[in-house]
Write a protein that holds these residues in place. Structure first.
Motif, short mmCIF file in Angstrom:
data_model
loop_
_atom_site.label_atom_id
_atom_site.label_comp_id
_atom_site.label_asym_id
_atom_site.label_seq_id
_atom_site.Cartn_x
_atom_site.Cartn_y
_atom_site.Cartn_z
N ALA A 170 0.83 -1.21 0.00
CA ALA A 170 0.00 0.00 0.00
C ALA A 170 0.86 1.26 0.00
O ALA A 170 0.53 2.25 -0.66
N HIS A 203 0.42 3.86 -2.86
CA HIS A 203 -0.40 5.01 -2.49
C HIS A 203 0.19 5.94 -1.45
O HIS A 203 -0.39 6.99 -1.18
N ALA A 232 -2.10 5.45 3.27
CA ALA A 232 -2.70 4.18 2.85
C ALA A 232 -1.98 2.99 3.47
O ALA A 232 -2.61 1.96 3.75
N ALA A 286 -7.73 0.84 0.49
CA ALA A 286 -6.95 1.74 1.36
C ALA A 286 -7.04 3.20 0.91
O ALA A 286 -7.34 4.08 1.74
N PRO A 287 -6.81 3.51 -0.37
CA PRO A 287 -6.99 4.91 -0.77
C PRO A 287 -8.45 5.35 -0.71
O PRO A 287 -8.74 6.54 -0.52
N GLU A 334 -8.94 6.35 2.78
CA GLU A 334 -8.20 7.60 3.03
C GLU A 334 -8.96 8.81 2.53
O GLU A 334 -8.91 9.89 3.13
#
Length: 524
Positions: A112, A116, A120, A320-321, A324
């Protein structure tokens, strides 16, 4: 322009909070008796490696078991031997799952970060910890966790290569090479999904490094096995190939239902992450392609939770992004839903503990007694203190600052709290319900020391593993039994004693209303 994303001016998630959460998650609840089915089987294989010294091929109670790769069990056997003086073997062996779980979370964070960035990289492990479908595999003896860990290592390497860092070829090669002896063709499928990264970048040096590292690791165990026991290698490979290429089916409603809860909350966040990254090239296309590959594998095959693992890593790298960059309204809704859900579950678990010890609420107490008759709850001070501490920390989480990571952290903390409460307050009841320890010990006491061979009838691999583990009792298949004096059977409580045999002993788990164990002695 401010579009209402919570990452604007958010404080960074403290790394120490993430490490503590992950450590408690990985270690909580691994101390329990071997549970039917897979936990017992894999504990039995590791125990056979340690006691017999035949390390080349998995065995259950001395008989070859061509349904799993051996790397996880090697590590579990060594862990059981190393920590066996402090813990019972099954608990010490289960530390292998903790080790591979830690490797998975670190590698997922690394992938991650490469794709990112820092935010992330801290959200991805939180999302994995909060994934409901990982809860049981990460706390039992499960080689799939080793396959997942090495696949995540390969994704870390592939992400580094995809973003222009050639040294990722080392991690890519190690992940691909070790995924096969860890979890067979399914493990390899999870890892090779990111192999196109160096090809896409035309980074032939990284590709060469990855292949040079991967090929020896891939082939070492098969070549050694084929050299020393070609029949066992043929049996293992035929079984593995048949599992991977069995007739694929059309997806069913059960596939979708299973996927909805088992990959929550990663799945909806992955959709959002894919949308906000729709113009971002490799950061989108590699995880998206890996997710579609894993999804196709799952929807066309088994609907078991473990069958979803091939899409978990790439989905988390999409999610994950997304986590975020959630808009404030969505982040608050996600956070509120987690708070309400896990608070309600915590209340139910505490009510269950009260029902077990105090008999109140009365209706819940009757249900506990019905499912596990004869169980008497007795909590240690340490268990109660731990349960109270995690509940208090959950209440104090209301003071967390508004930040892009708060909803993900709270979801992971809620999952951990739920698991911690169950394993501290309900584990003795669950053990009474699920453990075969007392049944096997009762059988051992009923058998004379010079019993000789025992024929089996209806005894599955998990029961065979537990018989060997708890009491060193090994049974023979009917085709291999020759005039054995004893026969061990599993049947219903209204069974008829077969002609030529007389019943010597019978037993069952207190909670089991169907499965009965019978030891018969030949009468003629």
């Amino acid at each position: 322009m401010n579009f209402g994303f919570l990452q604007d001016n958010s404080p960074r998630l403290p790394i120490i909070a993430l490490l503590l959460l992950a450590g408690i998650y990985l270690l909580t609840g691994i101390g329990h008796d071997p549970w039917k089915t897979e936990d017992a089987i894999h504990i039995g294989i590791a125990h056979s490696f340690m006691t017999e010294g035949r390390w080349l091929f998995p065995r259950i109670a001395g008989e070859a078991w061509p349904h799993t790769a051996p790397l996880y069990h090697w590590v579990a056997a060594l862990s059981g031997k190393l920590f066996g003086g402090l813990l019972e073997f099954h608990n010490a062996a289960r530390l292998a799952t903790t080790l591979f779980g830690a490797l998975f979370l670190v590698s997922l964070a690394g992938a991650a970060h490469a794709f990112h960035g820092t935010h992330a990289s801290r959200l991805a492990p939180l999302l994995a910890i909060g994934t409901v479908g990982l809860l049981l595999p990460f706390h039992e003896a499960q080689p799939a966790v080793a396959g997942l860990a090495f696949a995540a290592l390969a994704w870390w390497g592939g992400a580094l290569i995809a973003t222009g860092r050639s040294w990722g070829g080392i991690l890519l090669g190690a992940g691909i090479g070790l995924s096969f002896p860890a979890h067979g063709l399914v493990g390899l499928l999870m890892a090779v999904a990111v192999l196109p990264a160096p090809i896409f970048r035309r980074d032939w040096r990284s590709l060469a490094i990855a292949l040079i590292i991967a090929l020896p690791l891939l082939t070492a165990w098969p070549l050694k096995l084929a050299e020393q026991a070609p029949g066992l290698w043929t049996s293992w490979w035929q079984n593995e190939f048949a599992e991977a290429t069995r007739a694929r089916t059309l997806p069913s409603l059960h596939h979708l239902e299973q996927m909805t809860w088992a990959i929550w909350p990663v799945l909806p966040l992955a959709f959002w992450g894919a949308w906000i990254m729709r113009r971002e090239g490799a950061r989108l296309w590699f995880p998206l392609a890996g997710s579609l590959l894993g999804l196709g594998w799952y929807l066309s095959g088994s609907s078991r939770t473990l069958a979803m693992l091939p899409m978990l890593i790439p989905l988390t790298l999409l999610a994950a992004p997304g986590a975020e960059r959630l808009r404030r309204g969505a982040a608050n809704a996600f956070d509120w839903f987690g708070v309400m859900t896990f608070s309600f579950i915590a209340i139910l678990i505490w009510l269950g503990a009260s029902a077990q010890t105090l008999g109140w609420p009365t209706k819940i107490a009757r249900n506990f007694d019905k499912l596990a008759p004869g169980h008497v709850a007795a909590y240690s001070l340490a268990a109660l203190a731990f349960a109270a501490m995690v509940t208090l920390l959950w209440v104090l989480s209301a003071r967390l600052p508004r930040a892009h990571w708060r909803a993900a952290l709270r979801w992971a903390a809620g999952t951990l709290m739920m698991w911690a409460l169950v394993t501290s307050l309900w584990l003795p009841w669950i053990e009474h319900y699920k453990s075969y320890r007392h049944v096997v010990q009762s059988l051992r006491a009923a058998l004379p020391d010079d019993s000789g061979c025992i024929e089996r009838n209806g005894i599955g691999p998990a029961q065979r593993a537990l018989l060997d583990y708890y009491a060193a009792i090994r049974t023979l298949a009917p085709s291999a039994a020759r005039n054995c004096t004893w026969r061990l059977s599993i049947g219903s409580k209204d069974r008829s004693v077969p002609a030529g045999w007389e019943e010597h002993w019978h037993g069952h788990r207190p909670s089991d209303r169907i499965e009965r164990w019978y030891l018969d002695r030949r009468s003629d």
